[in-house]
Design a protein around this motif. Structure first.
Motif, PDB file in Angstrom:
ATOM      1  N   VAL A  10       0.865  -1.176   0.000  1.00  0.00           N
ATOM      2  CA  VAL A  10       0.000   0.000   0.000  1.00  0.00           C
ATOM      3  C   VAL A  10       0.904   1.229   0.000  1.00  0.00           C
ATOM      4  CG1 VAL A  10      -1.782   1.296   1.212  1.00  0.00           C
ATOM      5  CG2 VAL A  10      -1.806  -1.214   1.260  1.00  0.00           C
ATOM      6  N   PRO A  11       0.835   2.080  -1.029  1.00  0.00           N
ATOM      7  CA  PRO A  11       1.769   3.214  -1.128  1.00  0.00           C
ATOM      8  C   PRO A  11       1.486   4.294  -0.089  1.00  0.00           C
ATOM      9  CG  PRO A  11       0.127   3.332  -2.864  1.00  0.00           C
ATOM     10  CD  PRO A  11      -0.091   2.026  -2.171  1.00  0.00           C
ATOM     11  N   ASP A  12       2.556   4.971   0.317  1.00  0.00           N
ATOM     12  CA  ASP A  12       2.459   6.132   1.194  1.00  0.00           C
ATOM     13  C   ASP A  12       2.218   7.353   0.307  1.00  0.00           C
ATOM     14  OD1 ASP A  12       2.832   8.312   2.830  1.00  0.00           O
ATOM     15  OD2 ASP A  12       4.622   7.517   3.829  1.00  0.00           O
ATOM     16  N   PRO A  13       1.077   8.026   0.442  1.00  0.00           N
ATOM     17  CA  PRO A  13       0.775   9.159  -0.459  1.00  0.00           C
ATOM     18  C   PRO A  13       1.776  10.300  -0.337  1.00  0.00           C
ATOM     19  CG  PRO A  13      -0.827   9.030   1.335  1.00  0.00           C
ATOM     20  CD  PRO A  13      -0.024   7.778   1.389  1.00  0.00           C
ATOM     21  N   THR A  14       2.503  10.393   0.762  1.00  0.00           N
ATOM     22  CA  THR A  14       3.470  11.478   0.928  1.00  0.00           C
ATOM     23  C   THR A  14       4.776  11.208   0.192  1.00  0.00           C
ATOM     24  OG1 THR A  14       4.462  10.551   2.948  1.00  0.00           O
ATOM     25  CG2 THR A  14       2.503  11.940   3.212  1.00  0.00           C
ATOM     26  N   ARG A  15       4.934  10.008  -0.387  1.00  0.00           N
ATOM     27  CA  ARG A  15       6.191   9.658  -1.050  1.00  0.00           C
ATOM     28  C   ARG A  15       6.025   9.480  -2.556  1.00  0.00           C
ATOM     29  NH1 ARG A  15       9.468   5.589   3.043  1.00  0.00           N
ATOM     30  NH2 ARG A  15       9.447   6.988   4.845  1.00  0.00           N
ATOM     31  N   ALA A  16       5.065  10.155  -3.129  1.00  0.00           N
ATOM     32  CA  ALA A  16       4.826  10.030  -4.568  1.00  0.00           C
ATOM     33  C   ALA A  16       6.038  10.495  -5.370  1.00  0.00           C
ATOM     34  CB  ALA A  16       3.584  10.832  -4.959  1.00  0.00           C
ATOM     35  N   ALA A  17       6.681  11.585  -4.934  1.00  0.00           N
ATOM     36  CA  ALA A  17       7.846  12.094  -5.659  1.00  0.00           C
ATOM     37  C   ALA A  17       8.993  11.098  -5.624  1.00  0.00           C
ATOM     38  CB  ALA A  17       8.290  13.430  -5.060  1.00  0.00           C
ATOM     39  N   LEU A  18       9.167  10.413  -4.490  1.00  0.00           N
ATOM     40  CA  LEU A  18      10.225   9.409  -4.375  1.00  0.00           C
ATOM     41  C   LEU A  18       9.944   8.221  -5.291  1.00  0.00           C
ATOM     42  CD1 LEU A  18      12.800   8.421  -2.986  1.00  0.00           C
ATOM     43  CD2 LEU A  18      11.355   7.467  -1.175  1.00  0.00           C
ATOM     44  N   ARG A  19       8.686   7.788  -5.353  1.00  0.00           N
ATOM     45  CA  ARG A  19       8.334   6.660  -6.222  1.00  0.00           C
ATOM     46  C   ARG A  19       8.587   6.995  -7.683  1.00  0.00           C
ATOM     47  NH1 ARG A  19       4.139   6.173  -2.602  1.00  0.00           N
ATOM     48  NH2 ARG A  19       2.721   7.326  -3.942  1.00  0.00           N
ATOM     49  N   ALA A  20       8.437   8.255  -8.050  1.00  0.00           N
ATOM     50  CA  ALA A  20       8.656   8.661  -9.438  1.00  0.00           C
ATOM     51  C   ALA A  20      10.091   8.413  -9.875  1.00  0.00           C
ATOM     52  CB  ALA A  20       8.300  10.130  -9.620  1.00  0.00           C
ATOM     53  N   GLU A  21      11.025   8.352  -8.916  1.00  0.00           N
ATOM     54  CA  GLU A  21      12.427   8.096  -9.248  1.00  0.00           C
ATOM     55  C   GLU A  21      12.694   6.609  -9.492  1.00  0.00           C
ATOM     56  OE1 GLU A  21      14.848   9.661  -6.168  1.00  0.00           O
ATOM     57  OE2 GLU A  21      13.958  11.671  -6.224  1.00  0.00           O
ATOM     58  N   PHE A  22      11.730   5.747  -9.176  1.00  0.00           N
ATOM     59  CA  PHE A  22      11.937   4.300  -9.260  1.00  0.00           C
ATOM     60  C   PHE A  22      11.591   3.724 -10.623  1.00  0.00           C
ATOM     61  CE2 PHE A  22      11.521   3.185  -4.460  1.00  0.00           C
ATOM     62  CZ  PHE A  22      12.473   4.145  -4.166  1.00  0.00           C
ATOM     63  N   GLY A  23      11.213   4.573 -11.588  1.00  0.00           N
ATOM     64  CA  GLY A  23      10.922   4.070 -12.916  1.00  0.00           C
ATOM     65  C   GLY A  23       9.734   3.136 -12.944  1.00  0.00           C
ATOM     66  N   LEU A  28       4.472   0.622 -10.895  1.00  0.00           N
ATOM     67  CA  LEU A  28       3.743  -0.537 -10.394  1.00  0.00           C
ATOM     68  C   LEU A  28       3.309  -0.341  -8.948  1.00  0.00           C
ATOM     69  CD1 LEU A  28       6.031  -3.361 -11.856  1.00  0.00           C
ATOM     70  CD2 LEU A  28       3.815  -2.608 -12.738  1.00  0.00           C
ATOM     71  N   ALA A  29       4.067   0.478  -8.219  1.00  0.00           N
ATOM     72  CA  ALA A  29       3.782   0.695  -6.800  1.00  0.00           C
ATOM     73  C   ALA A  29       2.976   1.964  -6.561  1.00  0.00           C
ATOM     74  CB  ALA A  29       5.094   0.768  -6.019  1.00  0.00           C
ATOM     75  N   ALA A  30       2.342   2.498  -7.591  1.00  0.00           N
ATOM     76  CA  ALA A  30       1.598   3.747  -7.455  1.00  0.00           C
ATOM     77  C   ALA A  30       0.248   3.551  -6.778  1.00  0.00           C
ATOM     78  CB  ALA A  30       1.405   4.400  -8.818  1.00  0.00           C
ATOM     79  N   GLU A  31      -0.213   2.321  -6.650  1.00  0.00           N
ATOM     80  CA  GLU A  31      -1.494   2.034  -6.008  1.00  0.00           C
ATOM     81  C   GLU A  31      -1.377   0.713  -5.251  1.00  0.00           C
ATOM     82  OE1 GLU A  31      -4.652   0.445  -8.663  1.00  0.00           O
ATOM     83  OE2 GLU A  31      -3.273   1.006 -10.287  1.00  0.00           O
ATOM     84  N   PRO A  32      -2.328   0.417  -4.349  1.00  0.00           N
ATOM     85  CA  PRO A  32      -2.265  -0.862  -3.642  1.00  0.00           C
ATOM     86  C   PRO A  32      -2.158  -2.026  -4.628  1.00  0.00           C
ATOM     87  CG  PRO A  32      -3.906   0.544  -2.638  1.00  0.00           C
ATOM     88  CD  PRO A  32      -3.458   1.249  -3.883  1.00  0.00           C
ATOM     89  N   CYS A  33      -1.233  -2.939  -4.350  1.00  0.00           N
ATOM     90  CA  CYS A  33      -0.950  -3.990  -5.321  1.00  0.00           C
ATOM     91  C   CYS A  33      -0.483  -5.263  -4.624  1.00  0.00           C
ATOM     92  CB  CYS A  33       0.128  -3.510  -6.295  1.00  0.00           C
ATOM     93  SG  CYS A  33       0.456  -4.638  -7.669  1.00  0.00           S
ATOM     94  N   GLN A  34      -0.912  -6.385  -5.163  1.00  0.00           N
ATOM     95  CA  GLN A  34      -0.456  -7.709  -4.724  1.00  0.00           C
ATOM     96  C   GLN A  34       0.657  -8.143  -5.663  1.00  0.00           C
ATOM     97  OE1 GLN A  34      -3.562 -10.644  -5.045  1.00  0.00           O
ATOM     98  NE2 GLN A  34      -2.105 -12.320  -5.296  1.00  0.00           N
ATOM     99  N   PHE A  35       1.872  -8.322  -5.140  1.00  0.00           N
ATOM    100  CA  PHE A  35       3.012  -8.737  -5.946  1.00  0.00           C
ATOM    101  C   PHE A  35       3.283 -10.224  -5.734  1.00  0.00           C
ATOM    102  CE2 PHE A  35       3.819  -4.187  -5.666  1.00  0.00           C
ATOM    103  CZ  PHE A  35       4.239  -3.884  -6.955  1.00  0.00           C
ATOM    104  N   GLU A  36       3.483 -10.947  -6.842  1.00  0.00           N
ATOM    105  CA  GLU A  36       3.847 -12.361  -6.791  1.00  0.00           C
ATOM    106  C   GLU A  36       5.118 -12.542  -7.627  1.00  0.00           C
ATOM    107  OE1 GLU A  36       2.326 -14.553  -4.997  1.00  0.00           O
ATOM    108  OE2 GLU A  36       0.325 -13.735  -4.603  1.00  0.00           O
ATOM    109  N   VAL A  37       6.163 -13.108  -7.019  1.00  0.00           N
ATOM    110  CA  VAL A  37       7.464 -13.236  -7.670  1.00  0.00           C
ATOM    111  C   VAL A  37       7.703 -14.702  -8.039  1.00  0.00           C
ATOM    112  CG1 VAL A  37       9.929 -12.791  -7.468  1.00  0.00           C
ATOM    113  CG2 VAL A  37       8.297 -11.301  -6.283  1.00  0.00           C
ATOM    114  N   PHE A  38       8.108 -14.936  -9.298  1.00  0.00           N
ATOM    115  CA  PHE A  38       8.372 -16.297  -9.785  1.00  0.00           C
ATOM    116  C   PHE A  38       9.792 -16.372 -10.334  1.00  0.00           C
ATOM    117  CE2 PHE A  38       3.793 -15.964  -9.883  1.00  0.00           C
ATOM    118  CZ  PHE A  38       3.363 -17.221  -9.446  1.00  0.00           C
ATOM    119  N   TYR A  39      10.627 -17.157  -9.661  1.00  0.00           N
ATOM    120  CA  TYR A  39      11.981 -17.386 -10.159  1.00  0.00           C
ATOM    121  C   TYR A  39      11.923 -18.231 -11.425  1.00  0.00           C
ATOM    122  CZ  TYR A  39      16.927 -18.665 -10.230  1.00  0.00           C
ATOM    123  OH  TYR A  39      18.237 -18.849 -10.595  1.00  0.00           O
TER     124      TYR A  39
END
Length: 273
Positions: A10-23, A28-39
């Motif tokens: 769940v993203p912190d709304p006060t860190r939107a500018a920081l997330r913008a630096e993450f490409g 992908l992290a701009a809104e609540p999201c369920q991440f599943e990682v597959f090796y």
């Protein structure tokens, strides 16, 4: 049996500018999201399982809230290209975002093929979740980052954990293919370099601290000679603070220029420079 997913974010709304630096990761992290990682690349069964968890979690969130909530996004991170899944579930490439695929909007499912991501700094954190050559190259890029790079604080715990998860026993290493064996050696070599750099940094800091303490002791003795008395604990604390704030050159000037009375007043004045 309760299903668990890898990450619920769940993203912190006060860190939107920081997330913008993450490409891409920031997008992908701009809104609540369920991440599943597959090796290993997932098949249809794995995708259905993730969607089942997505539906169950939405139901649970609405139950807790006591009303309707937006349907959460699901993002699968796959080391390789799951061609069967992409075709069977109608994933389409997202224009301008190599490696990112998306289903029809109503499903709210994204799939990132890590092996297809461009080799840029903004994809580095995602590529560290890849496999084989992709992971090896990402580790090399990570190791070449400046010491103060923000990626280090985020990825370092994961890479240290990776070191302890890869096989070290000869019997286990013998079962690896050439590419996997190169990766193991790469991670181990990087970790040894990291440990050595940390040792060097500790030694450097200790040396600098030793030099500082030696300079402070010399300054204190010179002050005491000029004042004709010993410094008390409060004056020694003032001297140390001004050493850090003003620097040793300024303290040398004060010692040379001020007579004893003015020097005592300088020590007692909180605003003195």
């Amino acid at each position: 049996m309760r299903s668990r997913f890898d990450v619920w974010y769940v993203p912190d709304p006060t860190r939107a500018a920081l997330r913008a630096e993450f490409g891409l990761l920031g997008e992908l992290a701009a809104e609540p999201c369920q991440f599943e990682v597959f090796y290993e690349t997932p098949g249809p069964g794995e995708l259905r399982g993730c969607i089942r968890k997505q539906l169950q979690w939405h139901h649970e969130l609405e139950r807790r809230a006591g009303g309707a909530l937006p349907f959460p996004r699901l993002c699968l991170l796959s080391s390789g290209r799951p061609a069967t899944v992409l075709d069977a579930f109608g994933f389409a490439p997202v224009p301008g975002r190599p490696g990112l695929y998306r289903t029809a909007p109503g499903w709210r499912v994204d799939l990132v093929v890590i092996a297809e991501l461009p080799r840029t700094r903004e994809t580095l954190l995602l590529r560290l979740l890849g496999a084989r050559a992709v992971l090896r190259d990402a580790i090399r890029e990570f190791a070449a980052l400046p010491d103060d790079a923000w990626e280090r604080s985020i990825a370092l715990p994961w890479l240290v954990r990776l070191l302890f998860e890869i096989p070290h026993e000869a019997s286990a290493c013998a079962a690896l293919d050439t590419e996997e064996e190169e990766l193991v050696k790469e991670v181990q070599q990087w970790f040894e370099q990291l440990k050595q750099s940390l040792r060097d940094e500790v030694r450097k800091e200790a040396l600098q601290e030793g030099l500082k303490q030696g300079q402070l002791r010399t300054l204190a003795r010179q002050l005491e000679k000029k004042l004709g008395r010993s410094l008390d604990d409060a004056e020694r604390a003032v001297l140390a603070e001004r050493f850090d704030r003003l620097g040793p050159d300024r303290l040398d000037d004060v010692l040379l220029e001020l007579p004893a009375g003015a020097l005592a007043a300088w020590l007692a004045d909180p605003a003195a420079r």
